[in-house]
Structure formats: structure tokens, C-alpha cells
Design a protein around this motif. Structure first.
Motif, PDB file in Angstrom:
ATOM      1  N   ARG A  23       0.811  -1.225   0.000  1.00 10.31           N
ATOM      2  CA  ARG A  23       0.000   0.000   0.000  1.00 10.31           C
ATOM      3  C   ARG A  23       0.840   1.269   0.000  1.00 10.31           C
ATOM      4  O   ARG A  23       0.308   2.369  -0.159  1.00 10.31           O
ATOM      5  CB  ARG A  23      -0.936   0.030   1.216  1.00 10.31           C
ATOM      6  CG  ARG A  23      -2.080  -0.946   1.144  1.00 10.31           C
ATOM      7  CD  ARG A  23      -2.928  -0.920   2.415  1.00 10.31           C
ATOM      8  NE  ARG A  23      -3.720   0.304   2.561  1.00 10.31           N
ATOM      9  CZ  ARG A  23      -4.537   0.539   3.573  1.00 10.31           C
ATOM     10  NH1 ARG A  23      -4.656  -0.360   4.552  1.00 10.31           N
ATOM     11  NH2 ARG A  23      -5.245   1.659   3.635  1.00 10.31           N
ATOM     12  N   CYS A  24       2.143   1.141   0.152  1.00  9.88           N
ATOM     13  CA  CYS A  24       3.029   2.289   0.332  1.00  9.88           C
ATOM     14  C   CYS A  24       3.122   3.140  -0.938  1.00  9.88           C
ATOM     15  O   CYS A  24       3.582   2.661  -1.984  1.00  9.88           O
ATOM     16  CB  CYS A  24       4.409   1.791   0.740  1.00  9.88           C
ATOM     17  SG  CYS A  24       5.688   3.059   0.754  1.00  9.88           S
TER      18      CYS A  24
ATOM     19  N   TYR B  35      13.229 -10.142  -1.472  1.00 10.64           N
ATOM     20  CA  TYR B  35      12.044  -9.326  -1.191  1.00 10.64           C
ATOM     21  C   TYR B  35      11.540  -9.621   0.214  1.00 10.64           C
ATOM     22  O   TYR B  35      11.385 -10.785   0.616  1.00 10.64           O
ATOM     23  CB  TYR B  35      10.945  -9.641  -2.206  1.00 10.64           C
ATOM     24  CG  TYR B  35       9.635  -8.950  -1.918  1.00 10.64           C
ATOM     25  CD1 TYR B  35       9.452  -7.598  -2.228  1.00 10.64           C
ATOM     26  CD2 TYR B  35       8.578  -9.636  -1.329  1.00 10.64           C
ATOM     27  CE1 TYR B  35       8.259  -6.954  -1.964  1.00 10.64           C
ATOM     28  CE2 TYR B  35       7.373  -8.992  -1.064  1.00 10.64           C
ATOM     29  CZ  TYR B  35       7.217  -7.667  -1.377  1.00 10.64           C
ATOM     30  OH  TYR B  35       6.033  -7.035  -1.102  1.00 10.64           O
ATOM     31  N   VAL B  36      11.274  -8.553   0.975  1.00  6.23           N
ATOM     32  CA  VAL B  36      10.657  -8.671   2.293  1.00  6.23           C
ATOM     33  C   VAL B  36       9.410  -7.788   2.303  1.00  6.23           C
ATOM     34  O   VAL B  36       9.506  -6.563   2.170  1.00  6.23           O
ATOM     35  CB  VAL B  36      11.623  -8.237   3.424  1.00  6.23           C
ATOM     36  CG1 VAL B  36      10.942  -8.411   4.781  1.00  6.23           C
ATOM     37  CG2 VAL B  36      12.918  -9.045   3.367  1.00  6.23           C
ATOM     38  N   GLY B  37       8.257  -8.412   2.442  1.00  9.17           N
ATOM     39  CA  GLY B  37       7.003  -7.674   2.398  1.00  9.17           C
ATOM     40  C   GLY B  37       6.552  -7.210   3.771  1.00  9.17           C
ATOM     41  O   GLY B  37       6.679  -7.929   4.759  1.00  9.17           O
ATOM     42  N   ALA B  38       6.018  -5.996   3.811  1.00  7.36           N
ATOM     43  CA  ALA B  38       5.532  -5.413   5.058  1.00  7.36           C
ATOM     44  C   ALA B  38       4.032  -5.157   4.965  1.00  7.36           C
ATOM     45  O   ALA B  38       3.478  -5.045   3.865  1.00  7.36           O
ATOM     46  CB  ALA B  38       6.259  -4.102   5.347  1.00  7.36           C
ATOM     47  N   THR B  39       3.376  -5.048   6.104  1.00 12.05           N
ATOM     48  CA  THR B  39       1.926  -4.768   6.135  1.00 12.05           C
ATOM     49  C   THR B  39       1.573  -3.744   7.199  1.00 12.05           C
ATOM     50  O   THR B  39       0.429  -3.671   7.637  1.00 12.05           O
ATOM     51  CB  THR B  39       1.131  -6.068   6.389  1.00 12.05           C
ATOM     52  OG1 THR B  39       1.419  -6.566   7.704  1.00 12.05           O
ATOM     53  CG2 THR B  39       1.450  -7.145   5.363  1.00 12.05           C
ATOM     54  N   PHE B  40       2.546  -2.941   7.620  1.00 18.09           N
ATOM     55  CA  PHE B  40       2.307  -2.028   8.737  1.00 18.09           C
ATOM     56  C   PHE B  40       1.288  -0.937   8.404  1.00 18.09           C
ATOM     57  O   PHE B  40       0.653  -0.381   9.298  1.00 18.09           O
ATOM     58  CB  PHE B  40       3.617  -1.396   9.219  1.00 18.09           C
ATOM     59  CG  PHE B  40       4.300  -0.515   8.208  1.00 18.09           C
ATOM     60  CD1 PHE B  40       4.008   0.833   8.135  1.00 18.09           C
ATOM     61  CD2 PHE B  40       5.243  -1.039   7.339  1.00 18.09           C
ATOM     62  CE1 PHE B  40       4.637   1.648   7.212  1.00 18.09           C
ATOM     63  CE2 PHE B  40       5.874  -0.232   6.412  1.00 18.09           C
ATOM     64  CZ  PHE B  40       5.562   1.120   6.341  1.00 18.09           C
ATOM     65  N   LEU B  41       1.097  -0.645   7.116  1.00 16.75           N
ATOM     66  CA  LEU B  41       0.129   0.390   6.756  1.00 16.75           C
ATOM     67  C   LEU B  41      -1.303  -0.037   7.068  1.00 16.75           C
ATOM     68  O   LEU B  41      -2.168   0.808   7.298  1.00 16.75           O
ATOM     69  CB  LEU B  41       0.262   0.761   5.284  1.00 16.75           C
ATOM     70  CG  LEU B  41       1.474   1.637   4.954  1.00 16.75           C
ATOM     71  CD1 LEU B  41       1.581   1.881   3.465  1.00 16.75           C
ATOM     72  CD2 LEU B  41       1.410   2.960   5.700  1.00 16.75           C
ATOM     73  N   ASP B  42      -1.577  -1.327   7.065  1.00 12.57           N
ATOM     74  CA  ASP B  42      -2.903  -1.797   7.485  1.00 12.57           C
ATOM     75  C   ASP B  42      -3.169  -1.393   8.928  1.00 12.57           C
ATOM     76  O   ASP B  42      -4.296  -1.026   9.287  1.00 12.57           O
ATOM     77  CB  ASP B  42      -3.004  -3.319   7.358  1.00 12.57           C
ATOM     78  CG  ASP B  42      -3.191  -3.777   5.926  1.00 12.57           C
ATOM     79  OD1 ASP B  42      -3.400  -2.926   5.046  1.00 12.57           O
ATOM     80  OD2 ASP B  42      -3.140  -4.999   5.689  1.00 12.57           O
ATOM     81  N   ASN B  43      -2.145  -1.489   9.752  1.00 14.54           N
ATOM     82  CA  ASN B  43      -2.313  -1.116  11.157  1.00 14.54           C
ATOM     83  C   ASN B  43      -2.457   0.390  11.314  1.00 14.54           C
ATOM     84  O   ASN B  43      -3.279   0.878  12.087  1.00 14.54           O
ATOM     85  CB  ASN B  43      -1.107  -1.602  11.973  1.00 14.54           C
ATOM     86  CG  ASN B  43      -0.967  -3.110  11.961  1.00 14.54           C
ATOM     87  OD1 ASN B  43      -1.958  -3.832  11.888  1.00 14.54           O
ATOM     88  ND2 ASN B  43       0.253  -3.597  12.033  1.00 14.54           N
ATOM     89  N   GLY B  44      -1.656   1.140  10.562  1.00 17.19           N
ATOM     90  CA  GLY B  44      -1.673   2.582  10.701  1.00 17.19           C
ATOM     91  C   GLY B  44      -2.899   3.243  10.106  1.00 17.19           C
ATOM     92  O   GLY B  44      -3.425   4.210  10.659  1.00 17.19           O
TER      93      GLY B  44
ATOM     94  N   GLY C 130      -5.559  -4.272   3.020  1.00 15.69           N
ATOM     95  CA  GLY C 130      -5.027  -4.314   1.664  1.00 15.69           C
ATOM     96  C   GLY C 130      -3.589  -4.769   1.571  1.00 15.69           C
ATOM     97  O   GLY C 130      -3.220  -5.479   0.629  1.00 15.69           O
ATOM     98  N   SER C 131      -2.751  -4.351   2.505  1.00 13.26           N
ATOM     99  CA  SER C 131      -1.346  -4.768   2.469  1.00 13.26           C
ATOM    100  C   SER C 131      -1.231  -6.272   2.645  1.00 13.26           C
ATOM    101  O   SER C 131      -0.488  -6.944   1.914  1.00 13.26           O
ATOM    102  CB  SER C 131      -0.545  -4.051   3.555  1.00 13.26           C
ATOM    103  OG  SER C 131      -0.448  -2.664   3.294  1.00 13.26           O
TER     104      SER C 131
END
Length: 270
Positions: free
Chosen positions: A103-104, A131-140, A145-146
Motif C-alpha cells: 500500500r506504500c 524481497y521482504v514484504g511489510a503490512t504495517f500500513l494496514d495497522n496505521g 489491503g497490504s
């Protein structure tokens, strides 16, 4: 006796059918409940039903439940939980580690500007990429979606590393990448629509079923945990030999081709 046995068989068949339908509907149902619960909490808070809202808010959602799912690792991964995603020539001595959240918006900007240059370096054998995937935007920001996009990337990786890279490029493209606050990647149908721009994924029933059924949801959570444990605080972040690559400002990721080439050449010589 025969009649009773026939009735019992019919009843058993109906019960099996009911259980199967419930199993198939479980994932979609829980996702809908999470969305609806969020709306209910808002309404109840306004109405003064704070205690009930708190109870609803504490109920586990779909992604909380997915933590207990059986782990299915995508093909073309290594490591205990299948979270090592390394793509490139085996003879390449260096590895560029890329940390990104689907989502970034800055990741999208980076991919649109520098992504082709990164991929060319891999094709030329200058380095591998991890590749390292992050999902912190879902929390923020709220939403899923992330995580959902990361799961779909796992489904693409299960097809081939090339499909994974092409799908990631499509996700981050100006045409398909949503605004940061727009949780469009939560919709499986949208992710499949994006995937239809990738030849290896277009009309690919196995890939589409993996997205719809959440085959790699548990894997997405494991990958997200790997990011959380990395100590990286933002995306995009690029590292080689443990050192962060930055642009001309010396702080952020290189966001132009010129800055990236300067940073990567220095890292390759180190």
C-alpha cells in the motif's frame, strides 16, 4: 429397514453438503463481518453503546484467525516458513534486500521510477534481490489491503519468480496502485483484475483460486512478521551487506535512477 437406511444416507449427504458450504463461505463471511463490525462500532459509539462497541472491537477478525491456519509456502521460496524470497542468478555474489509495503505510495513511486533499473541489474547478474514484504500500513491506516496484496504476491510467486516480479510491478503502477487511504487491495476481484495484465497470471485458475481462497494468507502474516523483526522502520528500504542504500540526501532510499546507480555501484564495490 431399507427405507430408514436410505433416509439416513440422504441426511448424511445433506449434512456433508452443509458443512462444505460453510467451509467455503467461512473466509468471505469473516471478512464481511470485520467490515460490518467496524461500521457497527462507529454507530454504537455515537449512540452511547460504548460497552458493546468495546466487546465487538475485541472480537478476533479474519486475519487474527488466519494466524492459526495451516502454513502453505509458495513455490520458489526457502526458509523455515518460506519467507526467504530470493530472485536472480545463483552466481551473483551480492544480494539487494528490498523492504516494501504493497500500500506504500513511496514504494509505488520508487517502482515506477527505479524498478526497471533494479530488474535490469538482476537480469545482468550484478546482484540478486531478496524481497521482504511489510503490512504495517494496514495497522496505521486501518484495513487489510497490504496483507491481502502480499498474499496475492505469494500466489504469483507460486507460479514463477518472473510472474511475481511482473505482478509486483503492475501493483505499483500508476494505473493500478490506489491512494494510500484507499484500501482497494482488500478486494480479491481487484487483485485478480491487476493480475490479468500479467501474461502468466491472466486467466490462471490456480492463481485466482489461491487469491480467492486465501491459500497464502498465513504465509503473508509470516512474511510480515519477518519485516517486523528486521528493525527496518519504513518502506521502501534497500540494503546490501547489512548497509542501507540511500539517495543524495543520505537518509532516504534512492528515488531516481541516477541516485540508485550511484548507491548500488558503491555497494557492489564495498
Amino acid at each position: 429397514m431399507a427405507k430408514r437406511n436410505s433416509q439416513a444416507a440422504k441426511s448424511a449427504a445433506r449434512e456433508r453438503l452443509r458443512q462444505e458450504r460453510e467451509r467455503q463461505a467461512k473466509r468471505a463471511k469473516i471478512k464481511r463481518q470485520v467490515i460490518v463490525a467496524g461500521s457497527i462500532v462507529g454507530v454504537l459509539a455515537i449512540a452511547g453503546g460504548i460497552s458493546y462497541a468495546v466487546v465487538q472491537g475485541n472480537k478476533p477478525g479474519y486475519w487474527d484467525a488466519a494466524k492459526d491456519d495451516k502454513l502453505v509456502k509458495p513455490a520458489n521460496t526457502t526458509g523455515t516458513n518460506g519467507t526467504n524470497v530470493v530472485i536472480g542468478e545463483s552466481g551473483a555474489k551480492k544480494t539487494l534486500v528490498m523492504y516494501e509495503d504493497p500500500r506504500c505510495p513511496v514504494c509505488a513511486q520508487f517502482e515506477q521510477t527505479v524498478g526497471a533499473t533494479v530488474d535490469k541489474g538482476v537480469e545482468d547478474g550484478k546482484y540478486k534481490i531478496e524481497y521482504v514484504g511489510a503490512t504495517f500500513l494496514d495497522n496505521g491506516l486501518g484495513g487489510e489491503g497490504s496483507k491481502n496484496a502480499l498474499s496475492a504476491l505469494g500466489a504469483a510467486l507460486n507460479v514463477s519468480p518472473e510472474a511475481f516480479l511482473e505482478y509486483k510491478t503492475a501493483m505499483y503502477s500508476a494505473k493500478w496502485h490506489p491512494e494510500e487511504s484507499d484500501d482497494k487491495f482488500k478486494d480479491d476481484s481487484y487483485l485478480i483484475e491487476v493480475a490479468d495484465t500479467v501474461p502468466a497470471l491472466k486467466g490462471n485458475a490456480k492463481f485466482q483460486n489461491a487469491v480467492r481462497n486465501g491459500t497464502f494468507d498465513k504465509w503473508a502474516l509470516e512474511m510480515s512478521a519477518k519485516f517486523d523483526d528486521s528493525g527496518v522502520s519504513g518502506t521502501p528500504t534497500l540494503k546490501m551487506d547489512g548497509k542501507t542504500l540511500t539517495g543524495s540526501d543520505g537518509k532516504n532510499a534512492p528515488m531516481t535512477v541516477a541516485d540508485f546507480n550511484t548507491a548500488i555501484e558503491a555497494a557492489l564495490k564495498a
